[in-house]
Design an enzyme around this catalytic site. Structure first.
Site, PDB file in Angstrom:
ATOM      1  CG  HIS A 194      -1.588  -5.451  -5.481  1.00  0.00           C
ATOM      2  ND1 HIS A 194      -0.161  -5.447  -5.600  1.00  0.00           N
ATOM      3  CD2 HIS A 194      -2.000  -6.169  -4.384  1.00  0.00           C
ATOM      4  CE1 HIS A 194       0.349  -6.302  -4.546  1.00  0.00           C
ATOM      5  NE2 HIS A 194      -0.670  -6.925  -3.936  1.00  0.00           N
ATOM      6  CG  HIS A 202      -2.200  -5.948   0.402  1.00  0.00           C
ATOM      7  ND1 HIS A 202      -1.125  -6.214   0.941  1.00  0.00           N
ATOM      8  CD2 HIS A 202      -2.133  -6.737  -0.526  1.00  0.00           C
ATOM      9  CE1 HIS A 202      -0.074  -6.852   0.383  1.00  0.00           C
ATOM     10  NE2 HIS A 202      -0.869  -7.321  -0.618  1.00  0.00           N
ATOM     11  CD  GLU A 203      -5.562  -7.997  -2.782  1.00  0.00           C
ATOM     12  OE1 GLU A 203      -5.239  -7.859  -4.018  1.00  0.00           O
ATOM     13  OE2 GLU A 203      -4.805  -8.754  -1.933  1.00  0.00           O
ATOM     14  CD  GLU A 207       1.659  -9.198  -2.301  1.00  0.00           C
ATOM     15  OE1 GLU A 207       1.039  -8.905  -1.317  1.00  0.00           O
ATOM     16  OE2 GLU A 207       1.324  -9.231  -3.288  1.00  0.00           O
TER      17      GLU A 207
END
Length: 292
Positions: free
Chosen positions: A123, A119-120, A167
């Protein structure tokens, strides 16, 4: 290599277009970055957190490189923050770094940690990090912007709206590396539930609560206004909404086709001996010498 266009959430893309069309937005972003907060935060992070590496807590560090390889991104610096509150975040522009807390590590199993890190990394892959930084800086206060401060509040709200949609894109990125079910499980864990309870939960039933929430939110102008006031200052969507979104995407043709294509690529671009990613032009694996 995975491209953002293959998975980015349409509301993320639309919100970003709206954000960048705001008059004066580029000026405010440039002004904030000139204030030097990036270097300040990097220095504080270096002084207070533990940088992970092949020789510093490798059992944690080793989760990150395979994810970066699969996503085709340069590996960011990786840090551990001694903090009992479970959290993970990405920051930096010239020097990007990911931080996870000790509370997060104690809570997550290996698959769940992979989902958080993916997930990070999402970004980074989607180039969210600069705008996420700007949103964080604006949240600290607008006094340092001088006359721009009075103009920046609408920008702050627009950034937070976009952040909530961003997100959803990164949840999709995490599901590519792990699975939609693992990402949904992470949401349950981050909501504060102990594993003894969350492992027994029906994630699909939880996701249905998001549909009921949408009905309530759209039940007249007053309810829309109340829900807007409840979310306008938030950087992340509600957990049930995220679970609903990712489980629905996991059933979509976009996700199914993407995973099929990636599986084909992975099987054809890996050494049959060491399973490392190889270049199609190689005759021999440069890692183990196996004939390809």
């Amino acid at each position: 290599m995975i491209k953002p266009a293959e998975f980015i959430h349409p509301e993320d893309a639309a919100a970003l277009r709206q954000l960048e069309s705001i008059p004066g937005f580029p000026t405010i972003v440039k002004k904030i970055l000139e204030l030097g907060f990036e270097k300040l935060w990097y220095g504080l992070n270096m002084a207070s957190n533990i940088r992970l590496s092949p020789t510093q807590l490798p059992e944690i560090y080793n989760h990150l490189p395979p994810i970066c390889e699969k996503l085709g991104i340069k590996e960011p610096e990786f840090y551990l923050e001694m903090n009992p509150v479970p959290n993970a975040y990405t920051s930096g522009d010239t020097r990007v770094f990911i931080v996870v807390t000790s509370g997060l590590l104690e809570m997550m199993d290996d698959d769940e940690l992979d989902a958080v890190l993916a997930h990070e990394c999402g970004h980074i892959l989607c180039r969210h990090v600069v705008y996420k930084m700007v949103a964080d800086y604006l949240a600290l206060g607008l006094d340092s912007l001088g006359i721009l401060g009075s103009l920046a509040k609408p920008v702050e709200y627009a950034l937070l709206y976009w952040s909530r949609k961003a997100e959803l894109s990164c949840d999709r990125c995490a599901s590519i590396i792990t699975s939609p079910e693992v990402v949904a499980r992470v949401m349950a864990r981050l909501a504060g539930g102990p594993k003894s309870i969350t492992q027994k939960m029906s994630l699909h039933e939880w996701a249905k609560q998001a549909d009921r929430y949408e009905e309530i939110k759209n039940d007249g102008l007053w309810n829309k206004t109340l829900q807007l006031s409840a979310t306008i200052g938030k950087s992340h969507p509600f957990s049930a909404v995220r679970v609903s979104e990712i489980l629905k995407w996991g059933q979509s043709s976009q996700y199914i086709n993407l995973m099929q294509n990636l599986n084909l690529q992975n099987s054809s671009n890996r050494c049959s001996s060491c399973r490392r990613t190889v270049d199609p032009s190689w005759r021999f694996c440069k890692y183990c010498g196996n004939k390809l």
